[in-house]
Design a protein around this motif. Structure first.
Motif, PDB file in Angstrom:
ATOM      1  N   UNK A  18       0.818  -1.209   0.000  1.00 17.94           N
ATOM      2  CA  UNK A  18       0.000   0.000   0.000  1.00 17.94           C
ATOM      3  C   UNK A  18       0.854   1.261   0.000  1.00 17.94           C
ATOM      4  N   UNK A  19       1.767   1.355   0.965  1.00 19.21           N
ATOM      5  CA  UNK A  19       2.510   2.604   1.138  1.00 19.21           C
ATOM      6  C   UNK A  19       3.585   2.814   0.078  1.00 19.21           C
ATOM      7  N   UNK A  20       4.161   1.709  -0.470  1.00 11.83           N
ATOM      8  CA  UNK A  20       5.177   1.866  -1.513  1.00 11.83           C
ATOM      9  C   UNK A  20       4.634   2.595  -2.734  1.00 11.83           C
ATOM     10  N   UNK A  21       3.584   2.064  -3.365  1.00 11.36           N
ATOM     11  CA  UNK A  21       2.988   2.794  -4.491  1.00 11.36           C
ATOM     12  C   UNK A  21       2.428   4.154  -4.100  1.00 11.36           C
ATOM     13  N   UNK A  22       1.809   4.244  -2.912  1.00 10.62           N
ATOM     14  CA  UNK A  22       1.229   5.531  -2.503  1.00 10.62           C
ATOM     15  C   UNK A  22       2.302   6.604  -2.379  1.00 10.62           C
TER      16      UNK A  22
END
Length: 317
Positions: A18-22
């Motif tokens: 979730x946080x990597x792409x975000x």
């Protein structure tokens, strides 16, 4: 115009999926607007951190949106919940918009399993984390499931192996939607490399020689990329980046494996190809791309190795 990115957040979501792409899309500035949606307003992630502020699943998504389905920890458990079934039904309703490429779809890791169960991977090339490849083949028997891939793109649907590959595929999506320069700036800010998946289109010369961290060399590449058609000389370029001509030549060989001349020539070939796609041809293309003549352009094409990862169109007209 900003692209709306919608992250589907389920209980057990893998935090980095979730946080990597975000973070990657967020660093692109105003190019993207991020939204977090799901069947619950709060979920516990894979690392035990509670995530809140999750909006309900909307009835529809605006055309041109990017829908992201991150993976979950223990997908056999977290994709078998009532919440996961609610998401599956919601995704099924979006199938026509996704298959007509009104919406783009990005699946991270086991998120591809959820997409498969919703019928979104019908006759598509796709991939996922190596631990769930067999299950993806069962869930989408008519899909072309690729193994040993970082990510795969097929007609508006992007699937990745998961975890850090979510950052890789997000960078390539930024390049696809906003251009290679924007993606390069984000990659440099994140201090990560571009990586190429086996089935993904080959990188342009603007990107494929950027996997290094030398500031003077990046500065030189920025200058050349901004105006490859200019009559560059090694001494003039070296002066602008405050190194000697000899040292700059060594940097190109050491970090890129090409000479300054070869690098400029590849940029001009790529620029010529862009002009061809715009409908220009012949001598006009050659001169606009920085070649002295159509013949020089043809000679440059002949110097491209047969095994080059980039294929250029021949001169026309």
């Amino acid at each position: 115009m900003a692209v709306d990115v919608w992250f589907v957040v389920l209980p057990g979501v893998l935090a980095l999926d979730l946080t990597g792409p975000a973070e990657t899309f967020g660093l692109a500035g105003d190019a993207f607007r991020l939204h977090y949606i799901g069947p619950q307003p709060e979920v516990v992630s894979s690392i035990g951190l509670t995530l809140g502020g999750i909006a309900p699943l909307p009835d529809a998504l605006p055309p041109g949106s990017l829908l992201v389905i991150p993976g979950v920890t223990d997908s056999s458990q977290h994709f078998a919940t009532p919440e996961a079934e609610q998401v599956r039904r919601w995704l099924t309703r979006l199938q026509p918009a996704i298959h007509h490429q009104q919406l783009a779809l990005l699946c991270i890791c086991s998120g591809a399993l959820m997409a498969a169960r919703a019928g979104l991977l019908h006759q598509r090339q796709c991939t996922t984390h190596h631990d769930v490849i067999a299950r993806l083949k069962q869930a989408a028997p008519d899909a072309q499931v690729k193994t040993n891939r970082i990510f795969v793109a097929d007609r508006g649907i992007w699937t990745s192996a998961g975890i850090t590959s979510g950052i890789d595929v997000s960078l390539h999506l930024i390049s696809h939607l906003c251009g290679p320069h924007q993606a390069l700036e984000v990659a440099r800010e994140m201090v990560v490399w571009f990586r190429r998946a086996g089935d993904d289109p080959q990188l342009s010369p603007w990107l494929r020689y950027r996997n290094h961290l030398h500031p003077a060399l990046h500065q030189a590449q920025d200058l050349l990329s901004s105006a490859p058609q200019q009559p560059w000389s090694v001494p003039a370029l070296a002066q602008q980046v405050h190194v000697s001509a000899r040292h700059l030549a060594r940097l190109f060989q050491l970090h890129l494996g090409v000479t300054v001349r070869d690098y400029i020539e590849q940029l001009r070939l790529a620029l010529a190809e862009q002009y061809l796609r715009q409908g220009l041809h012949g001598e006009q293309v050659a001169l606009k791309a920085g070649f002295s003549s159509r013949r020089q352009w043809q000679r440059a094409l002949l110097r491209v190795p047969a095994n080059s990862p980039i294929v250029y169109d021949p001169p026309t007209g």
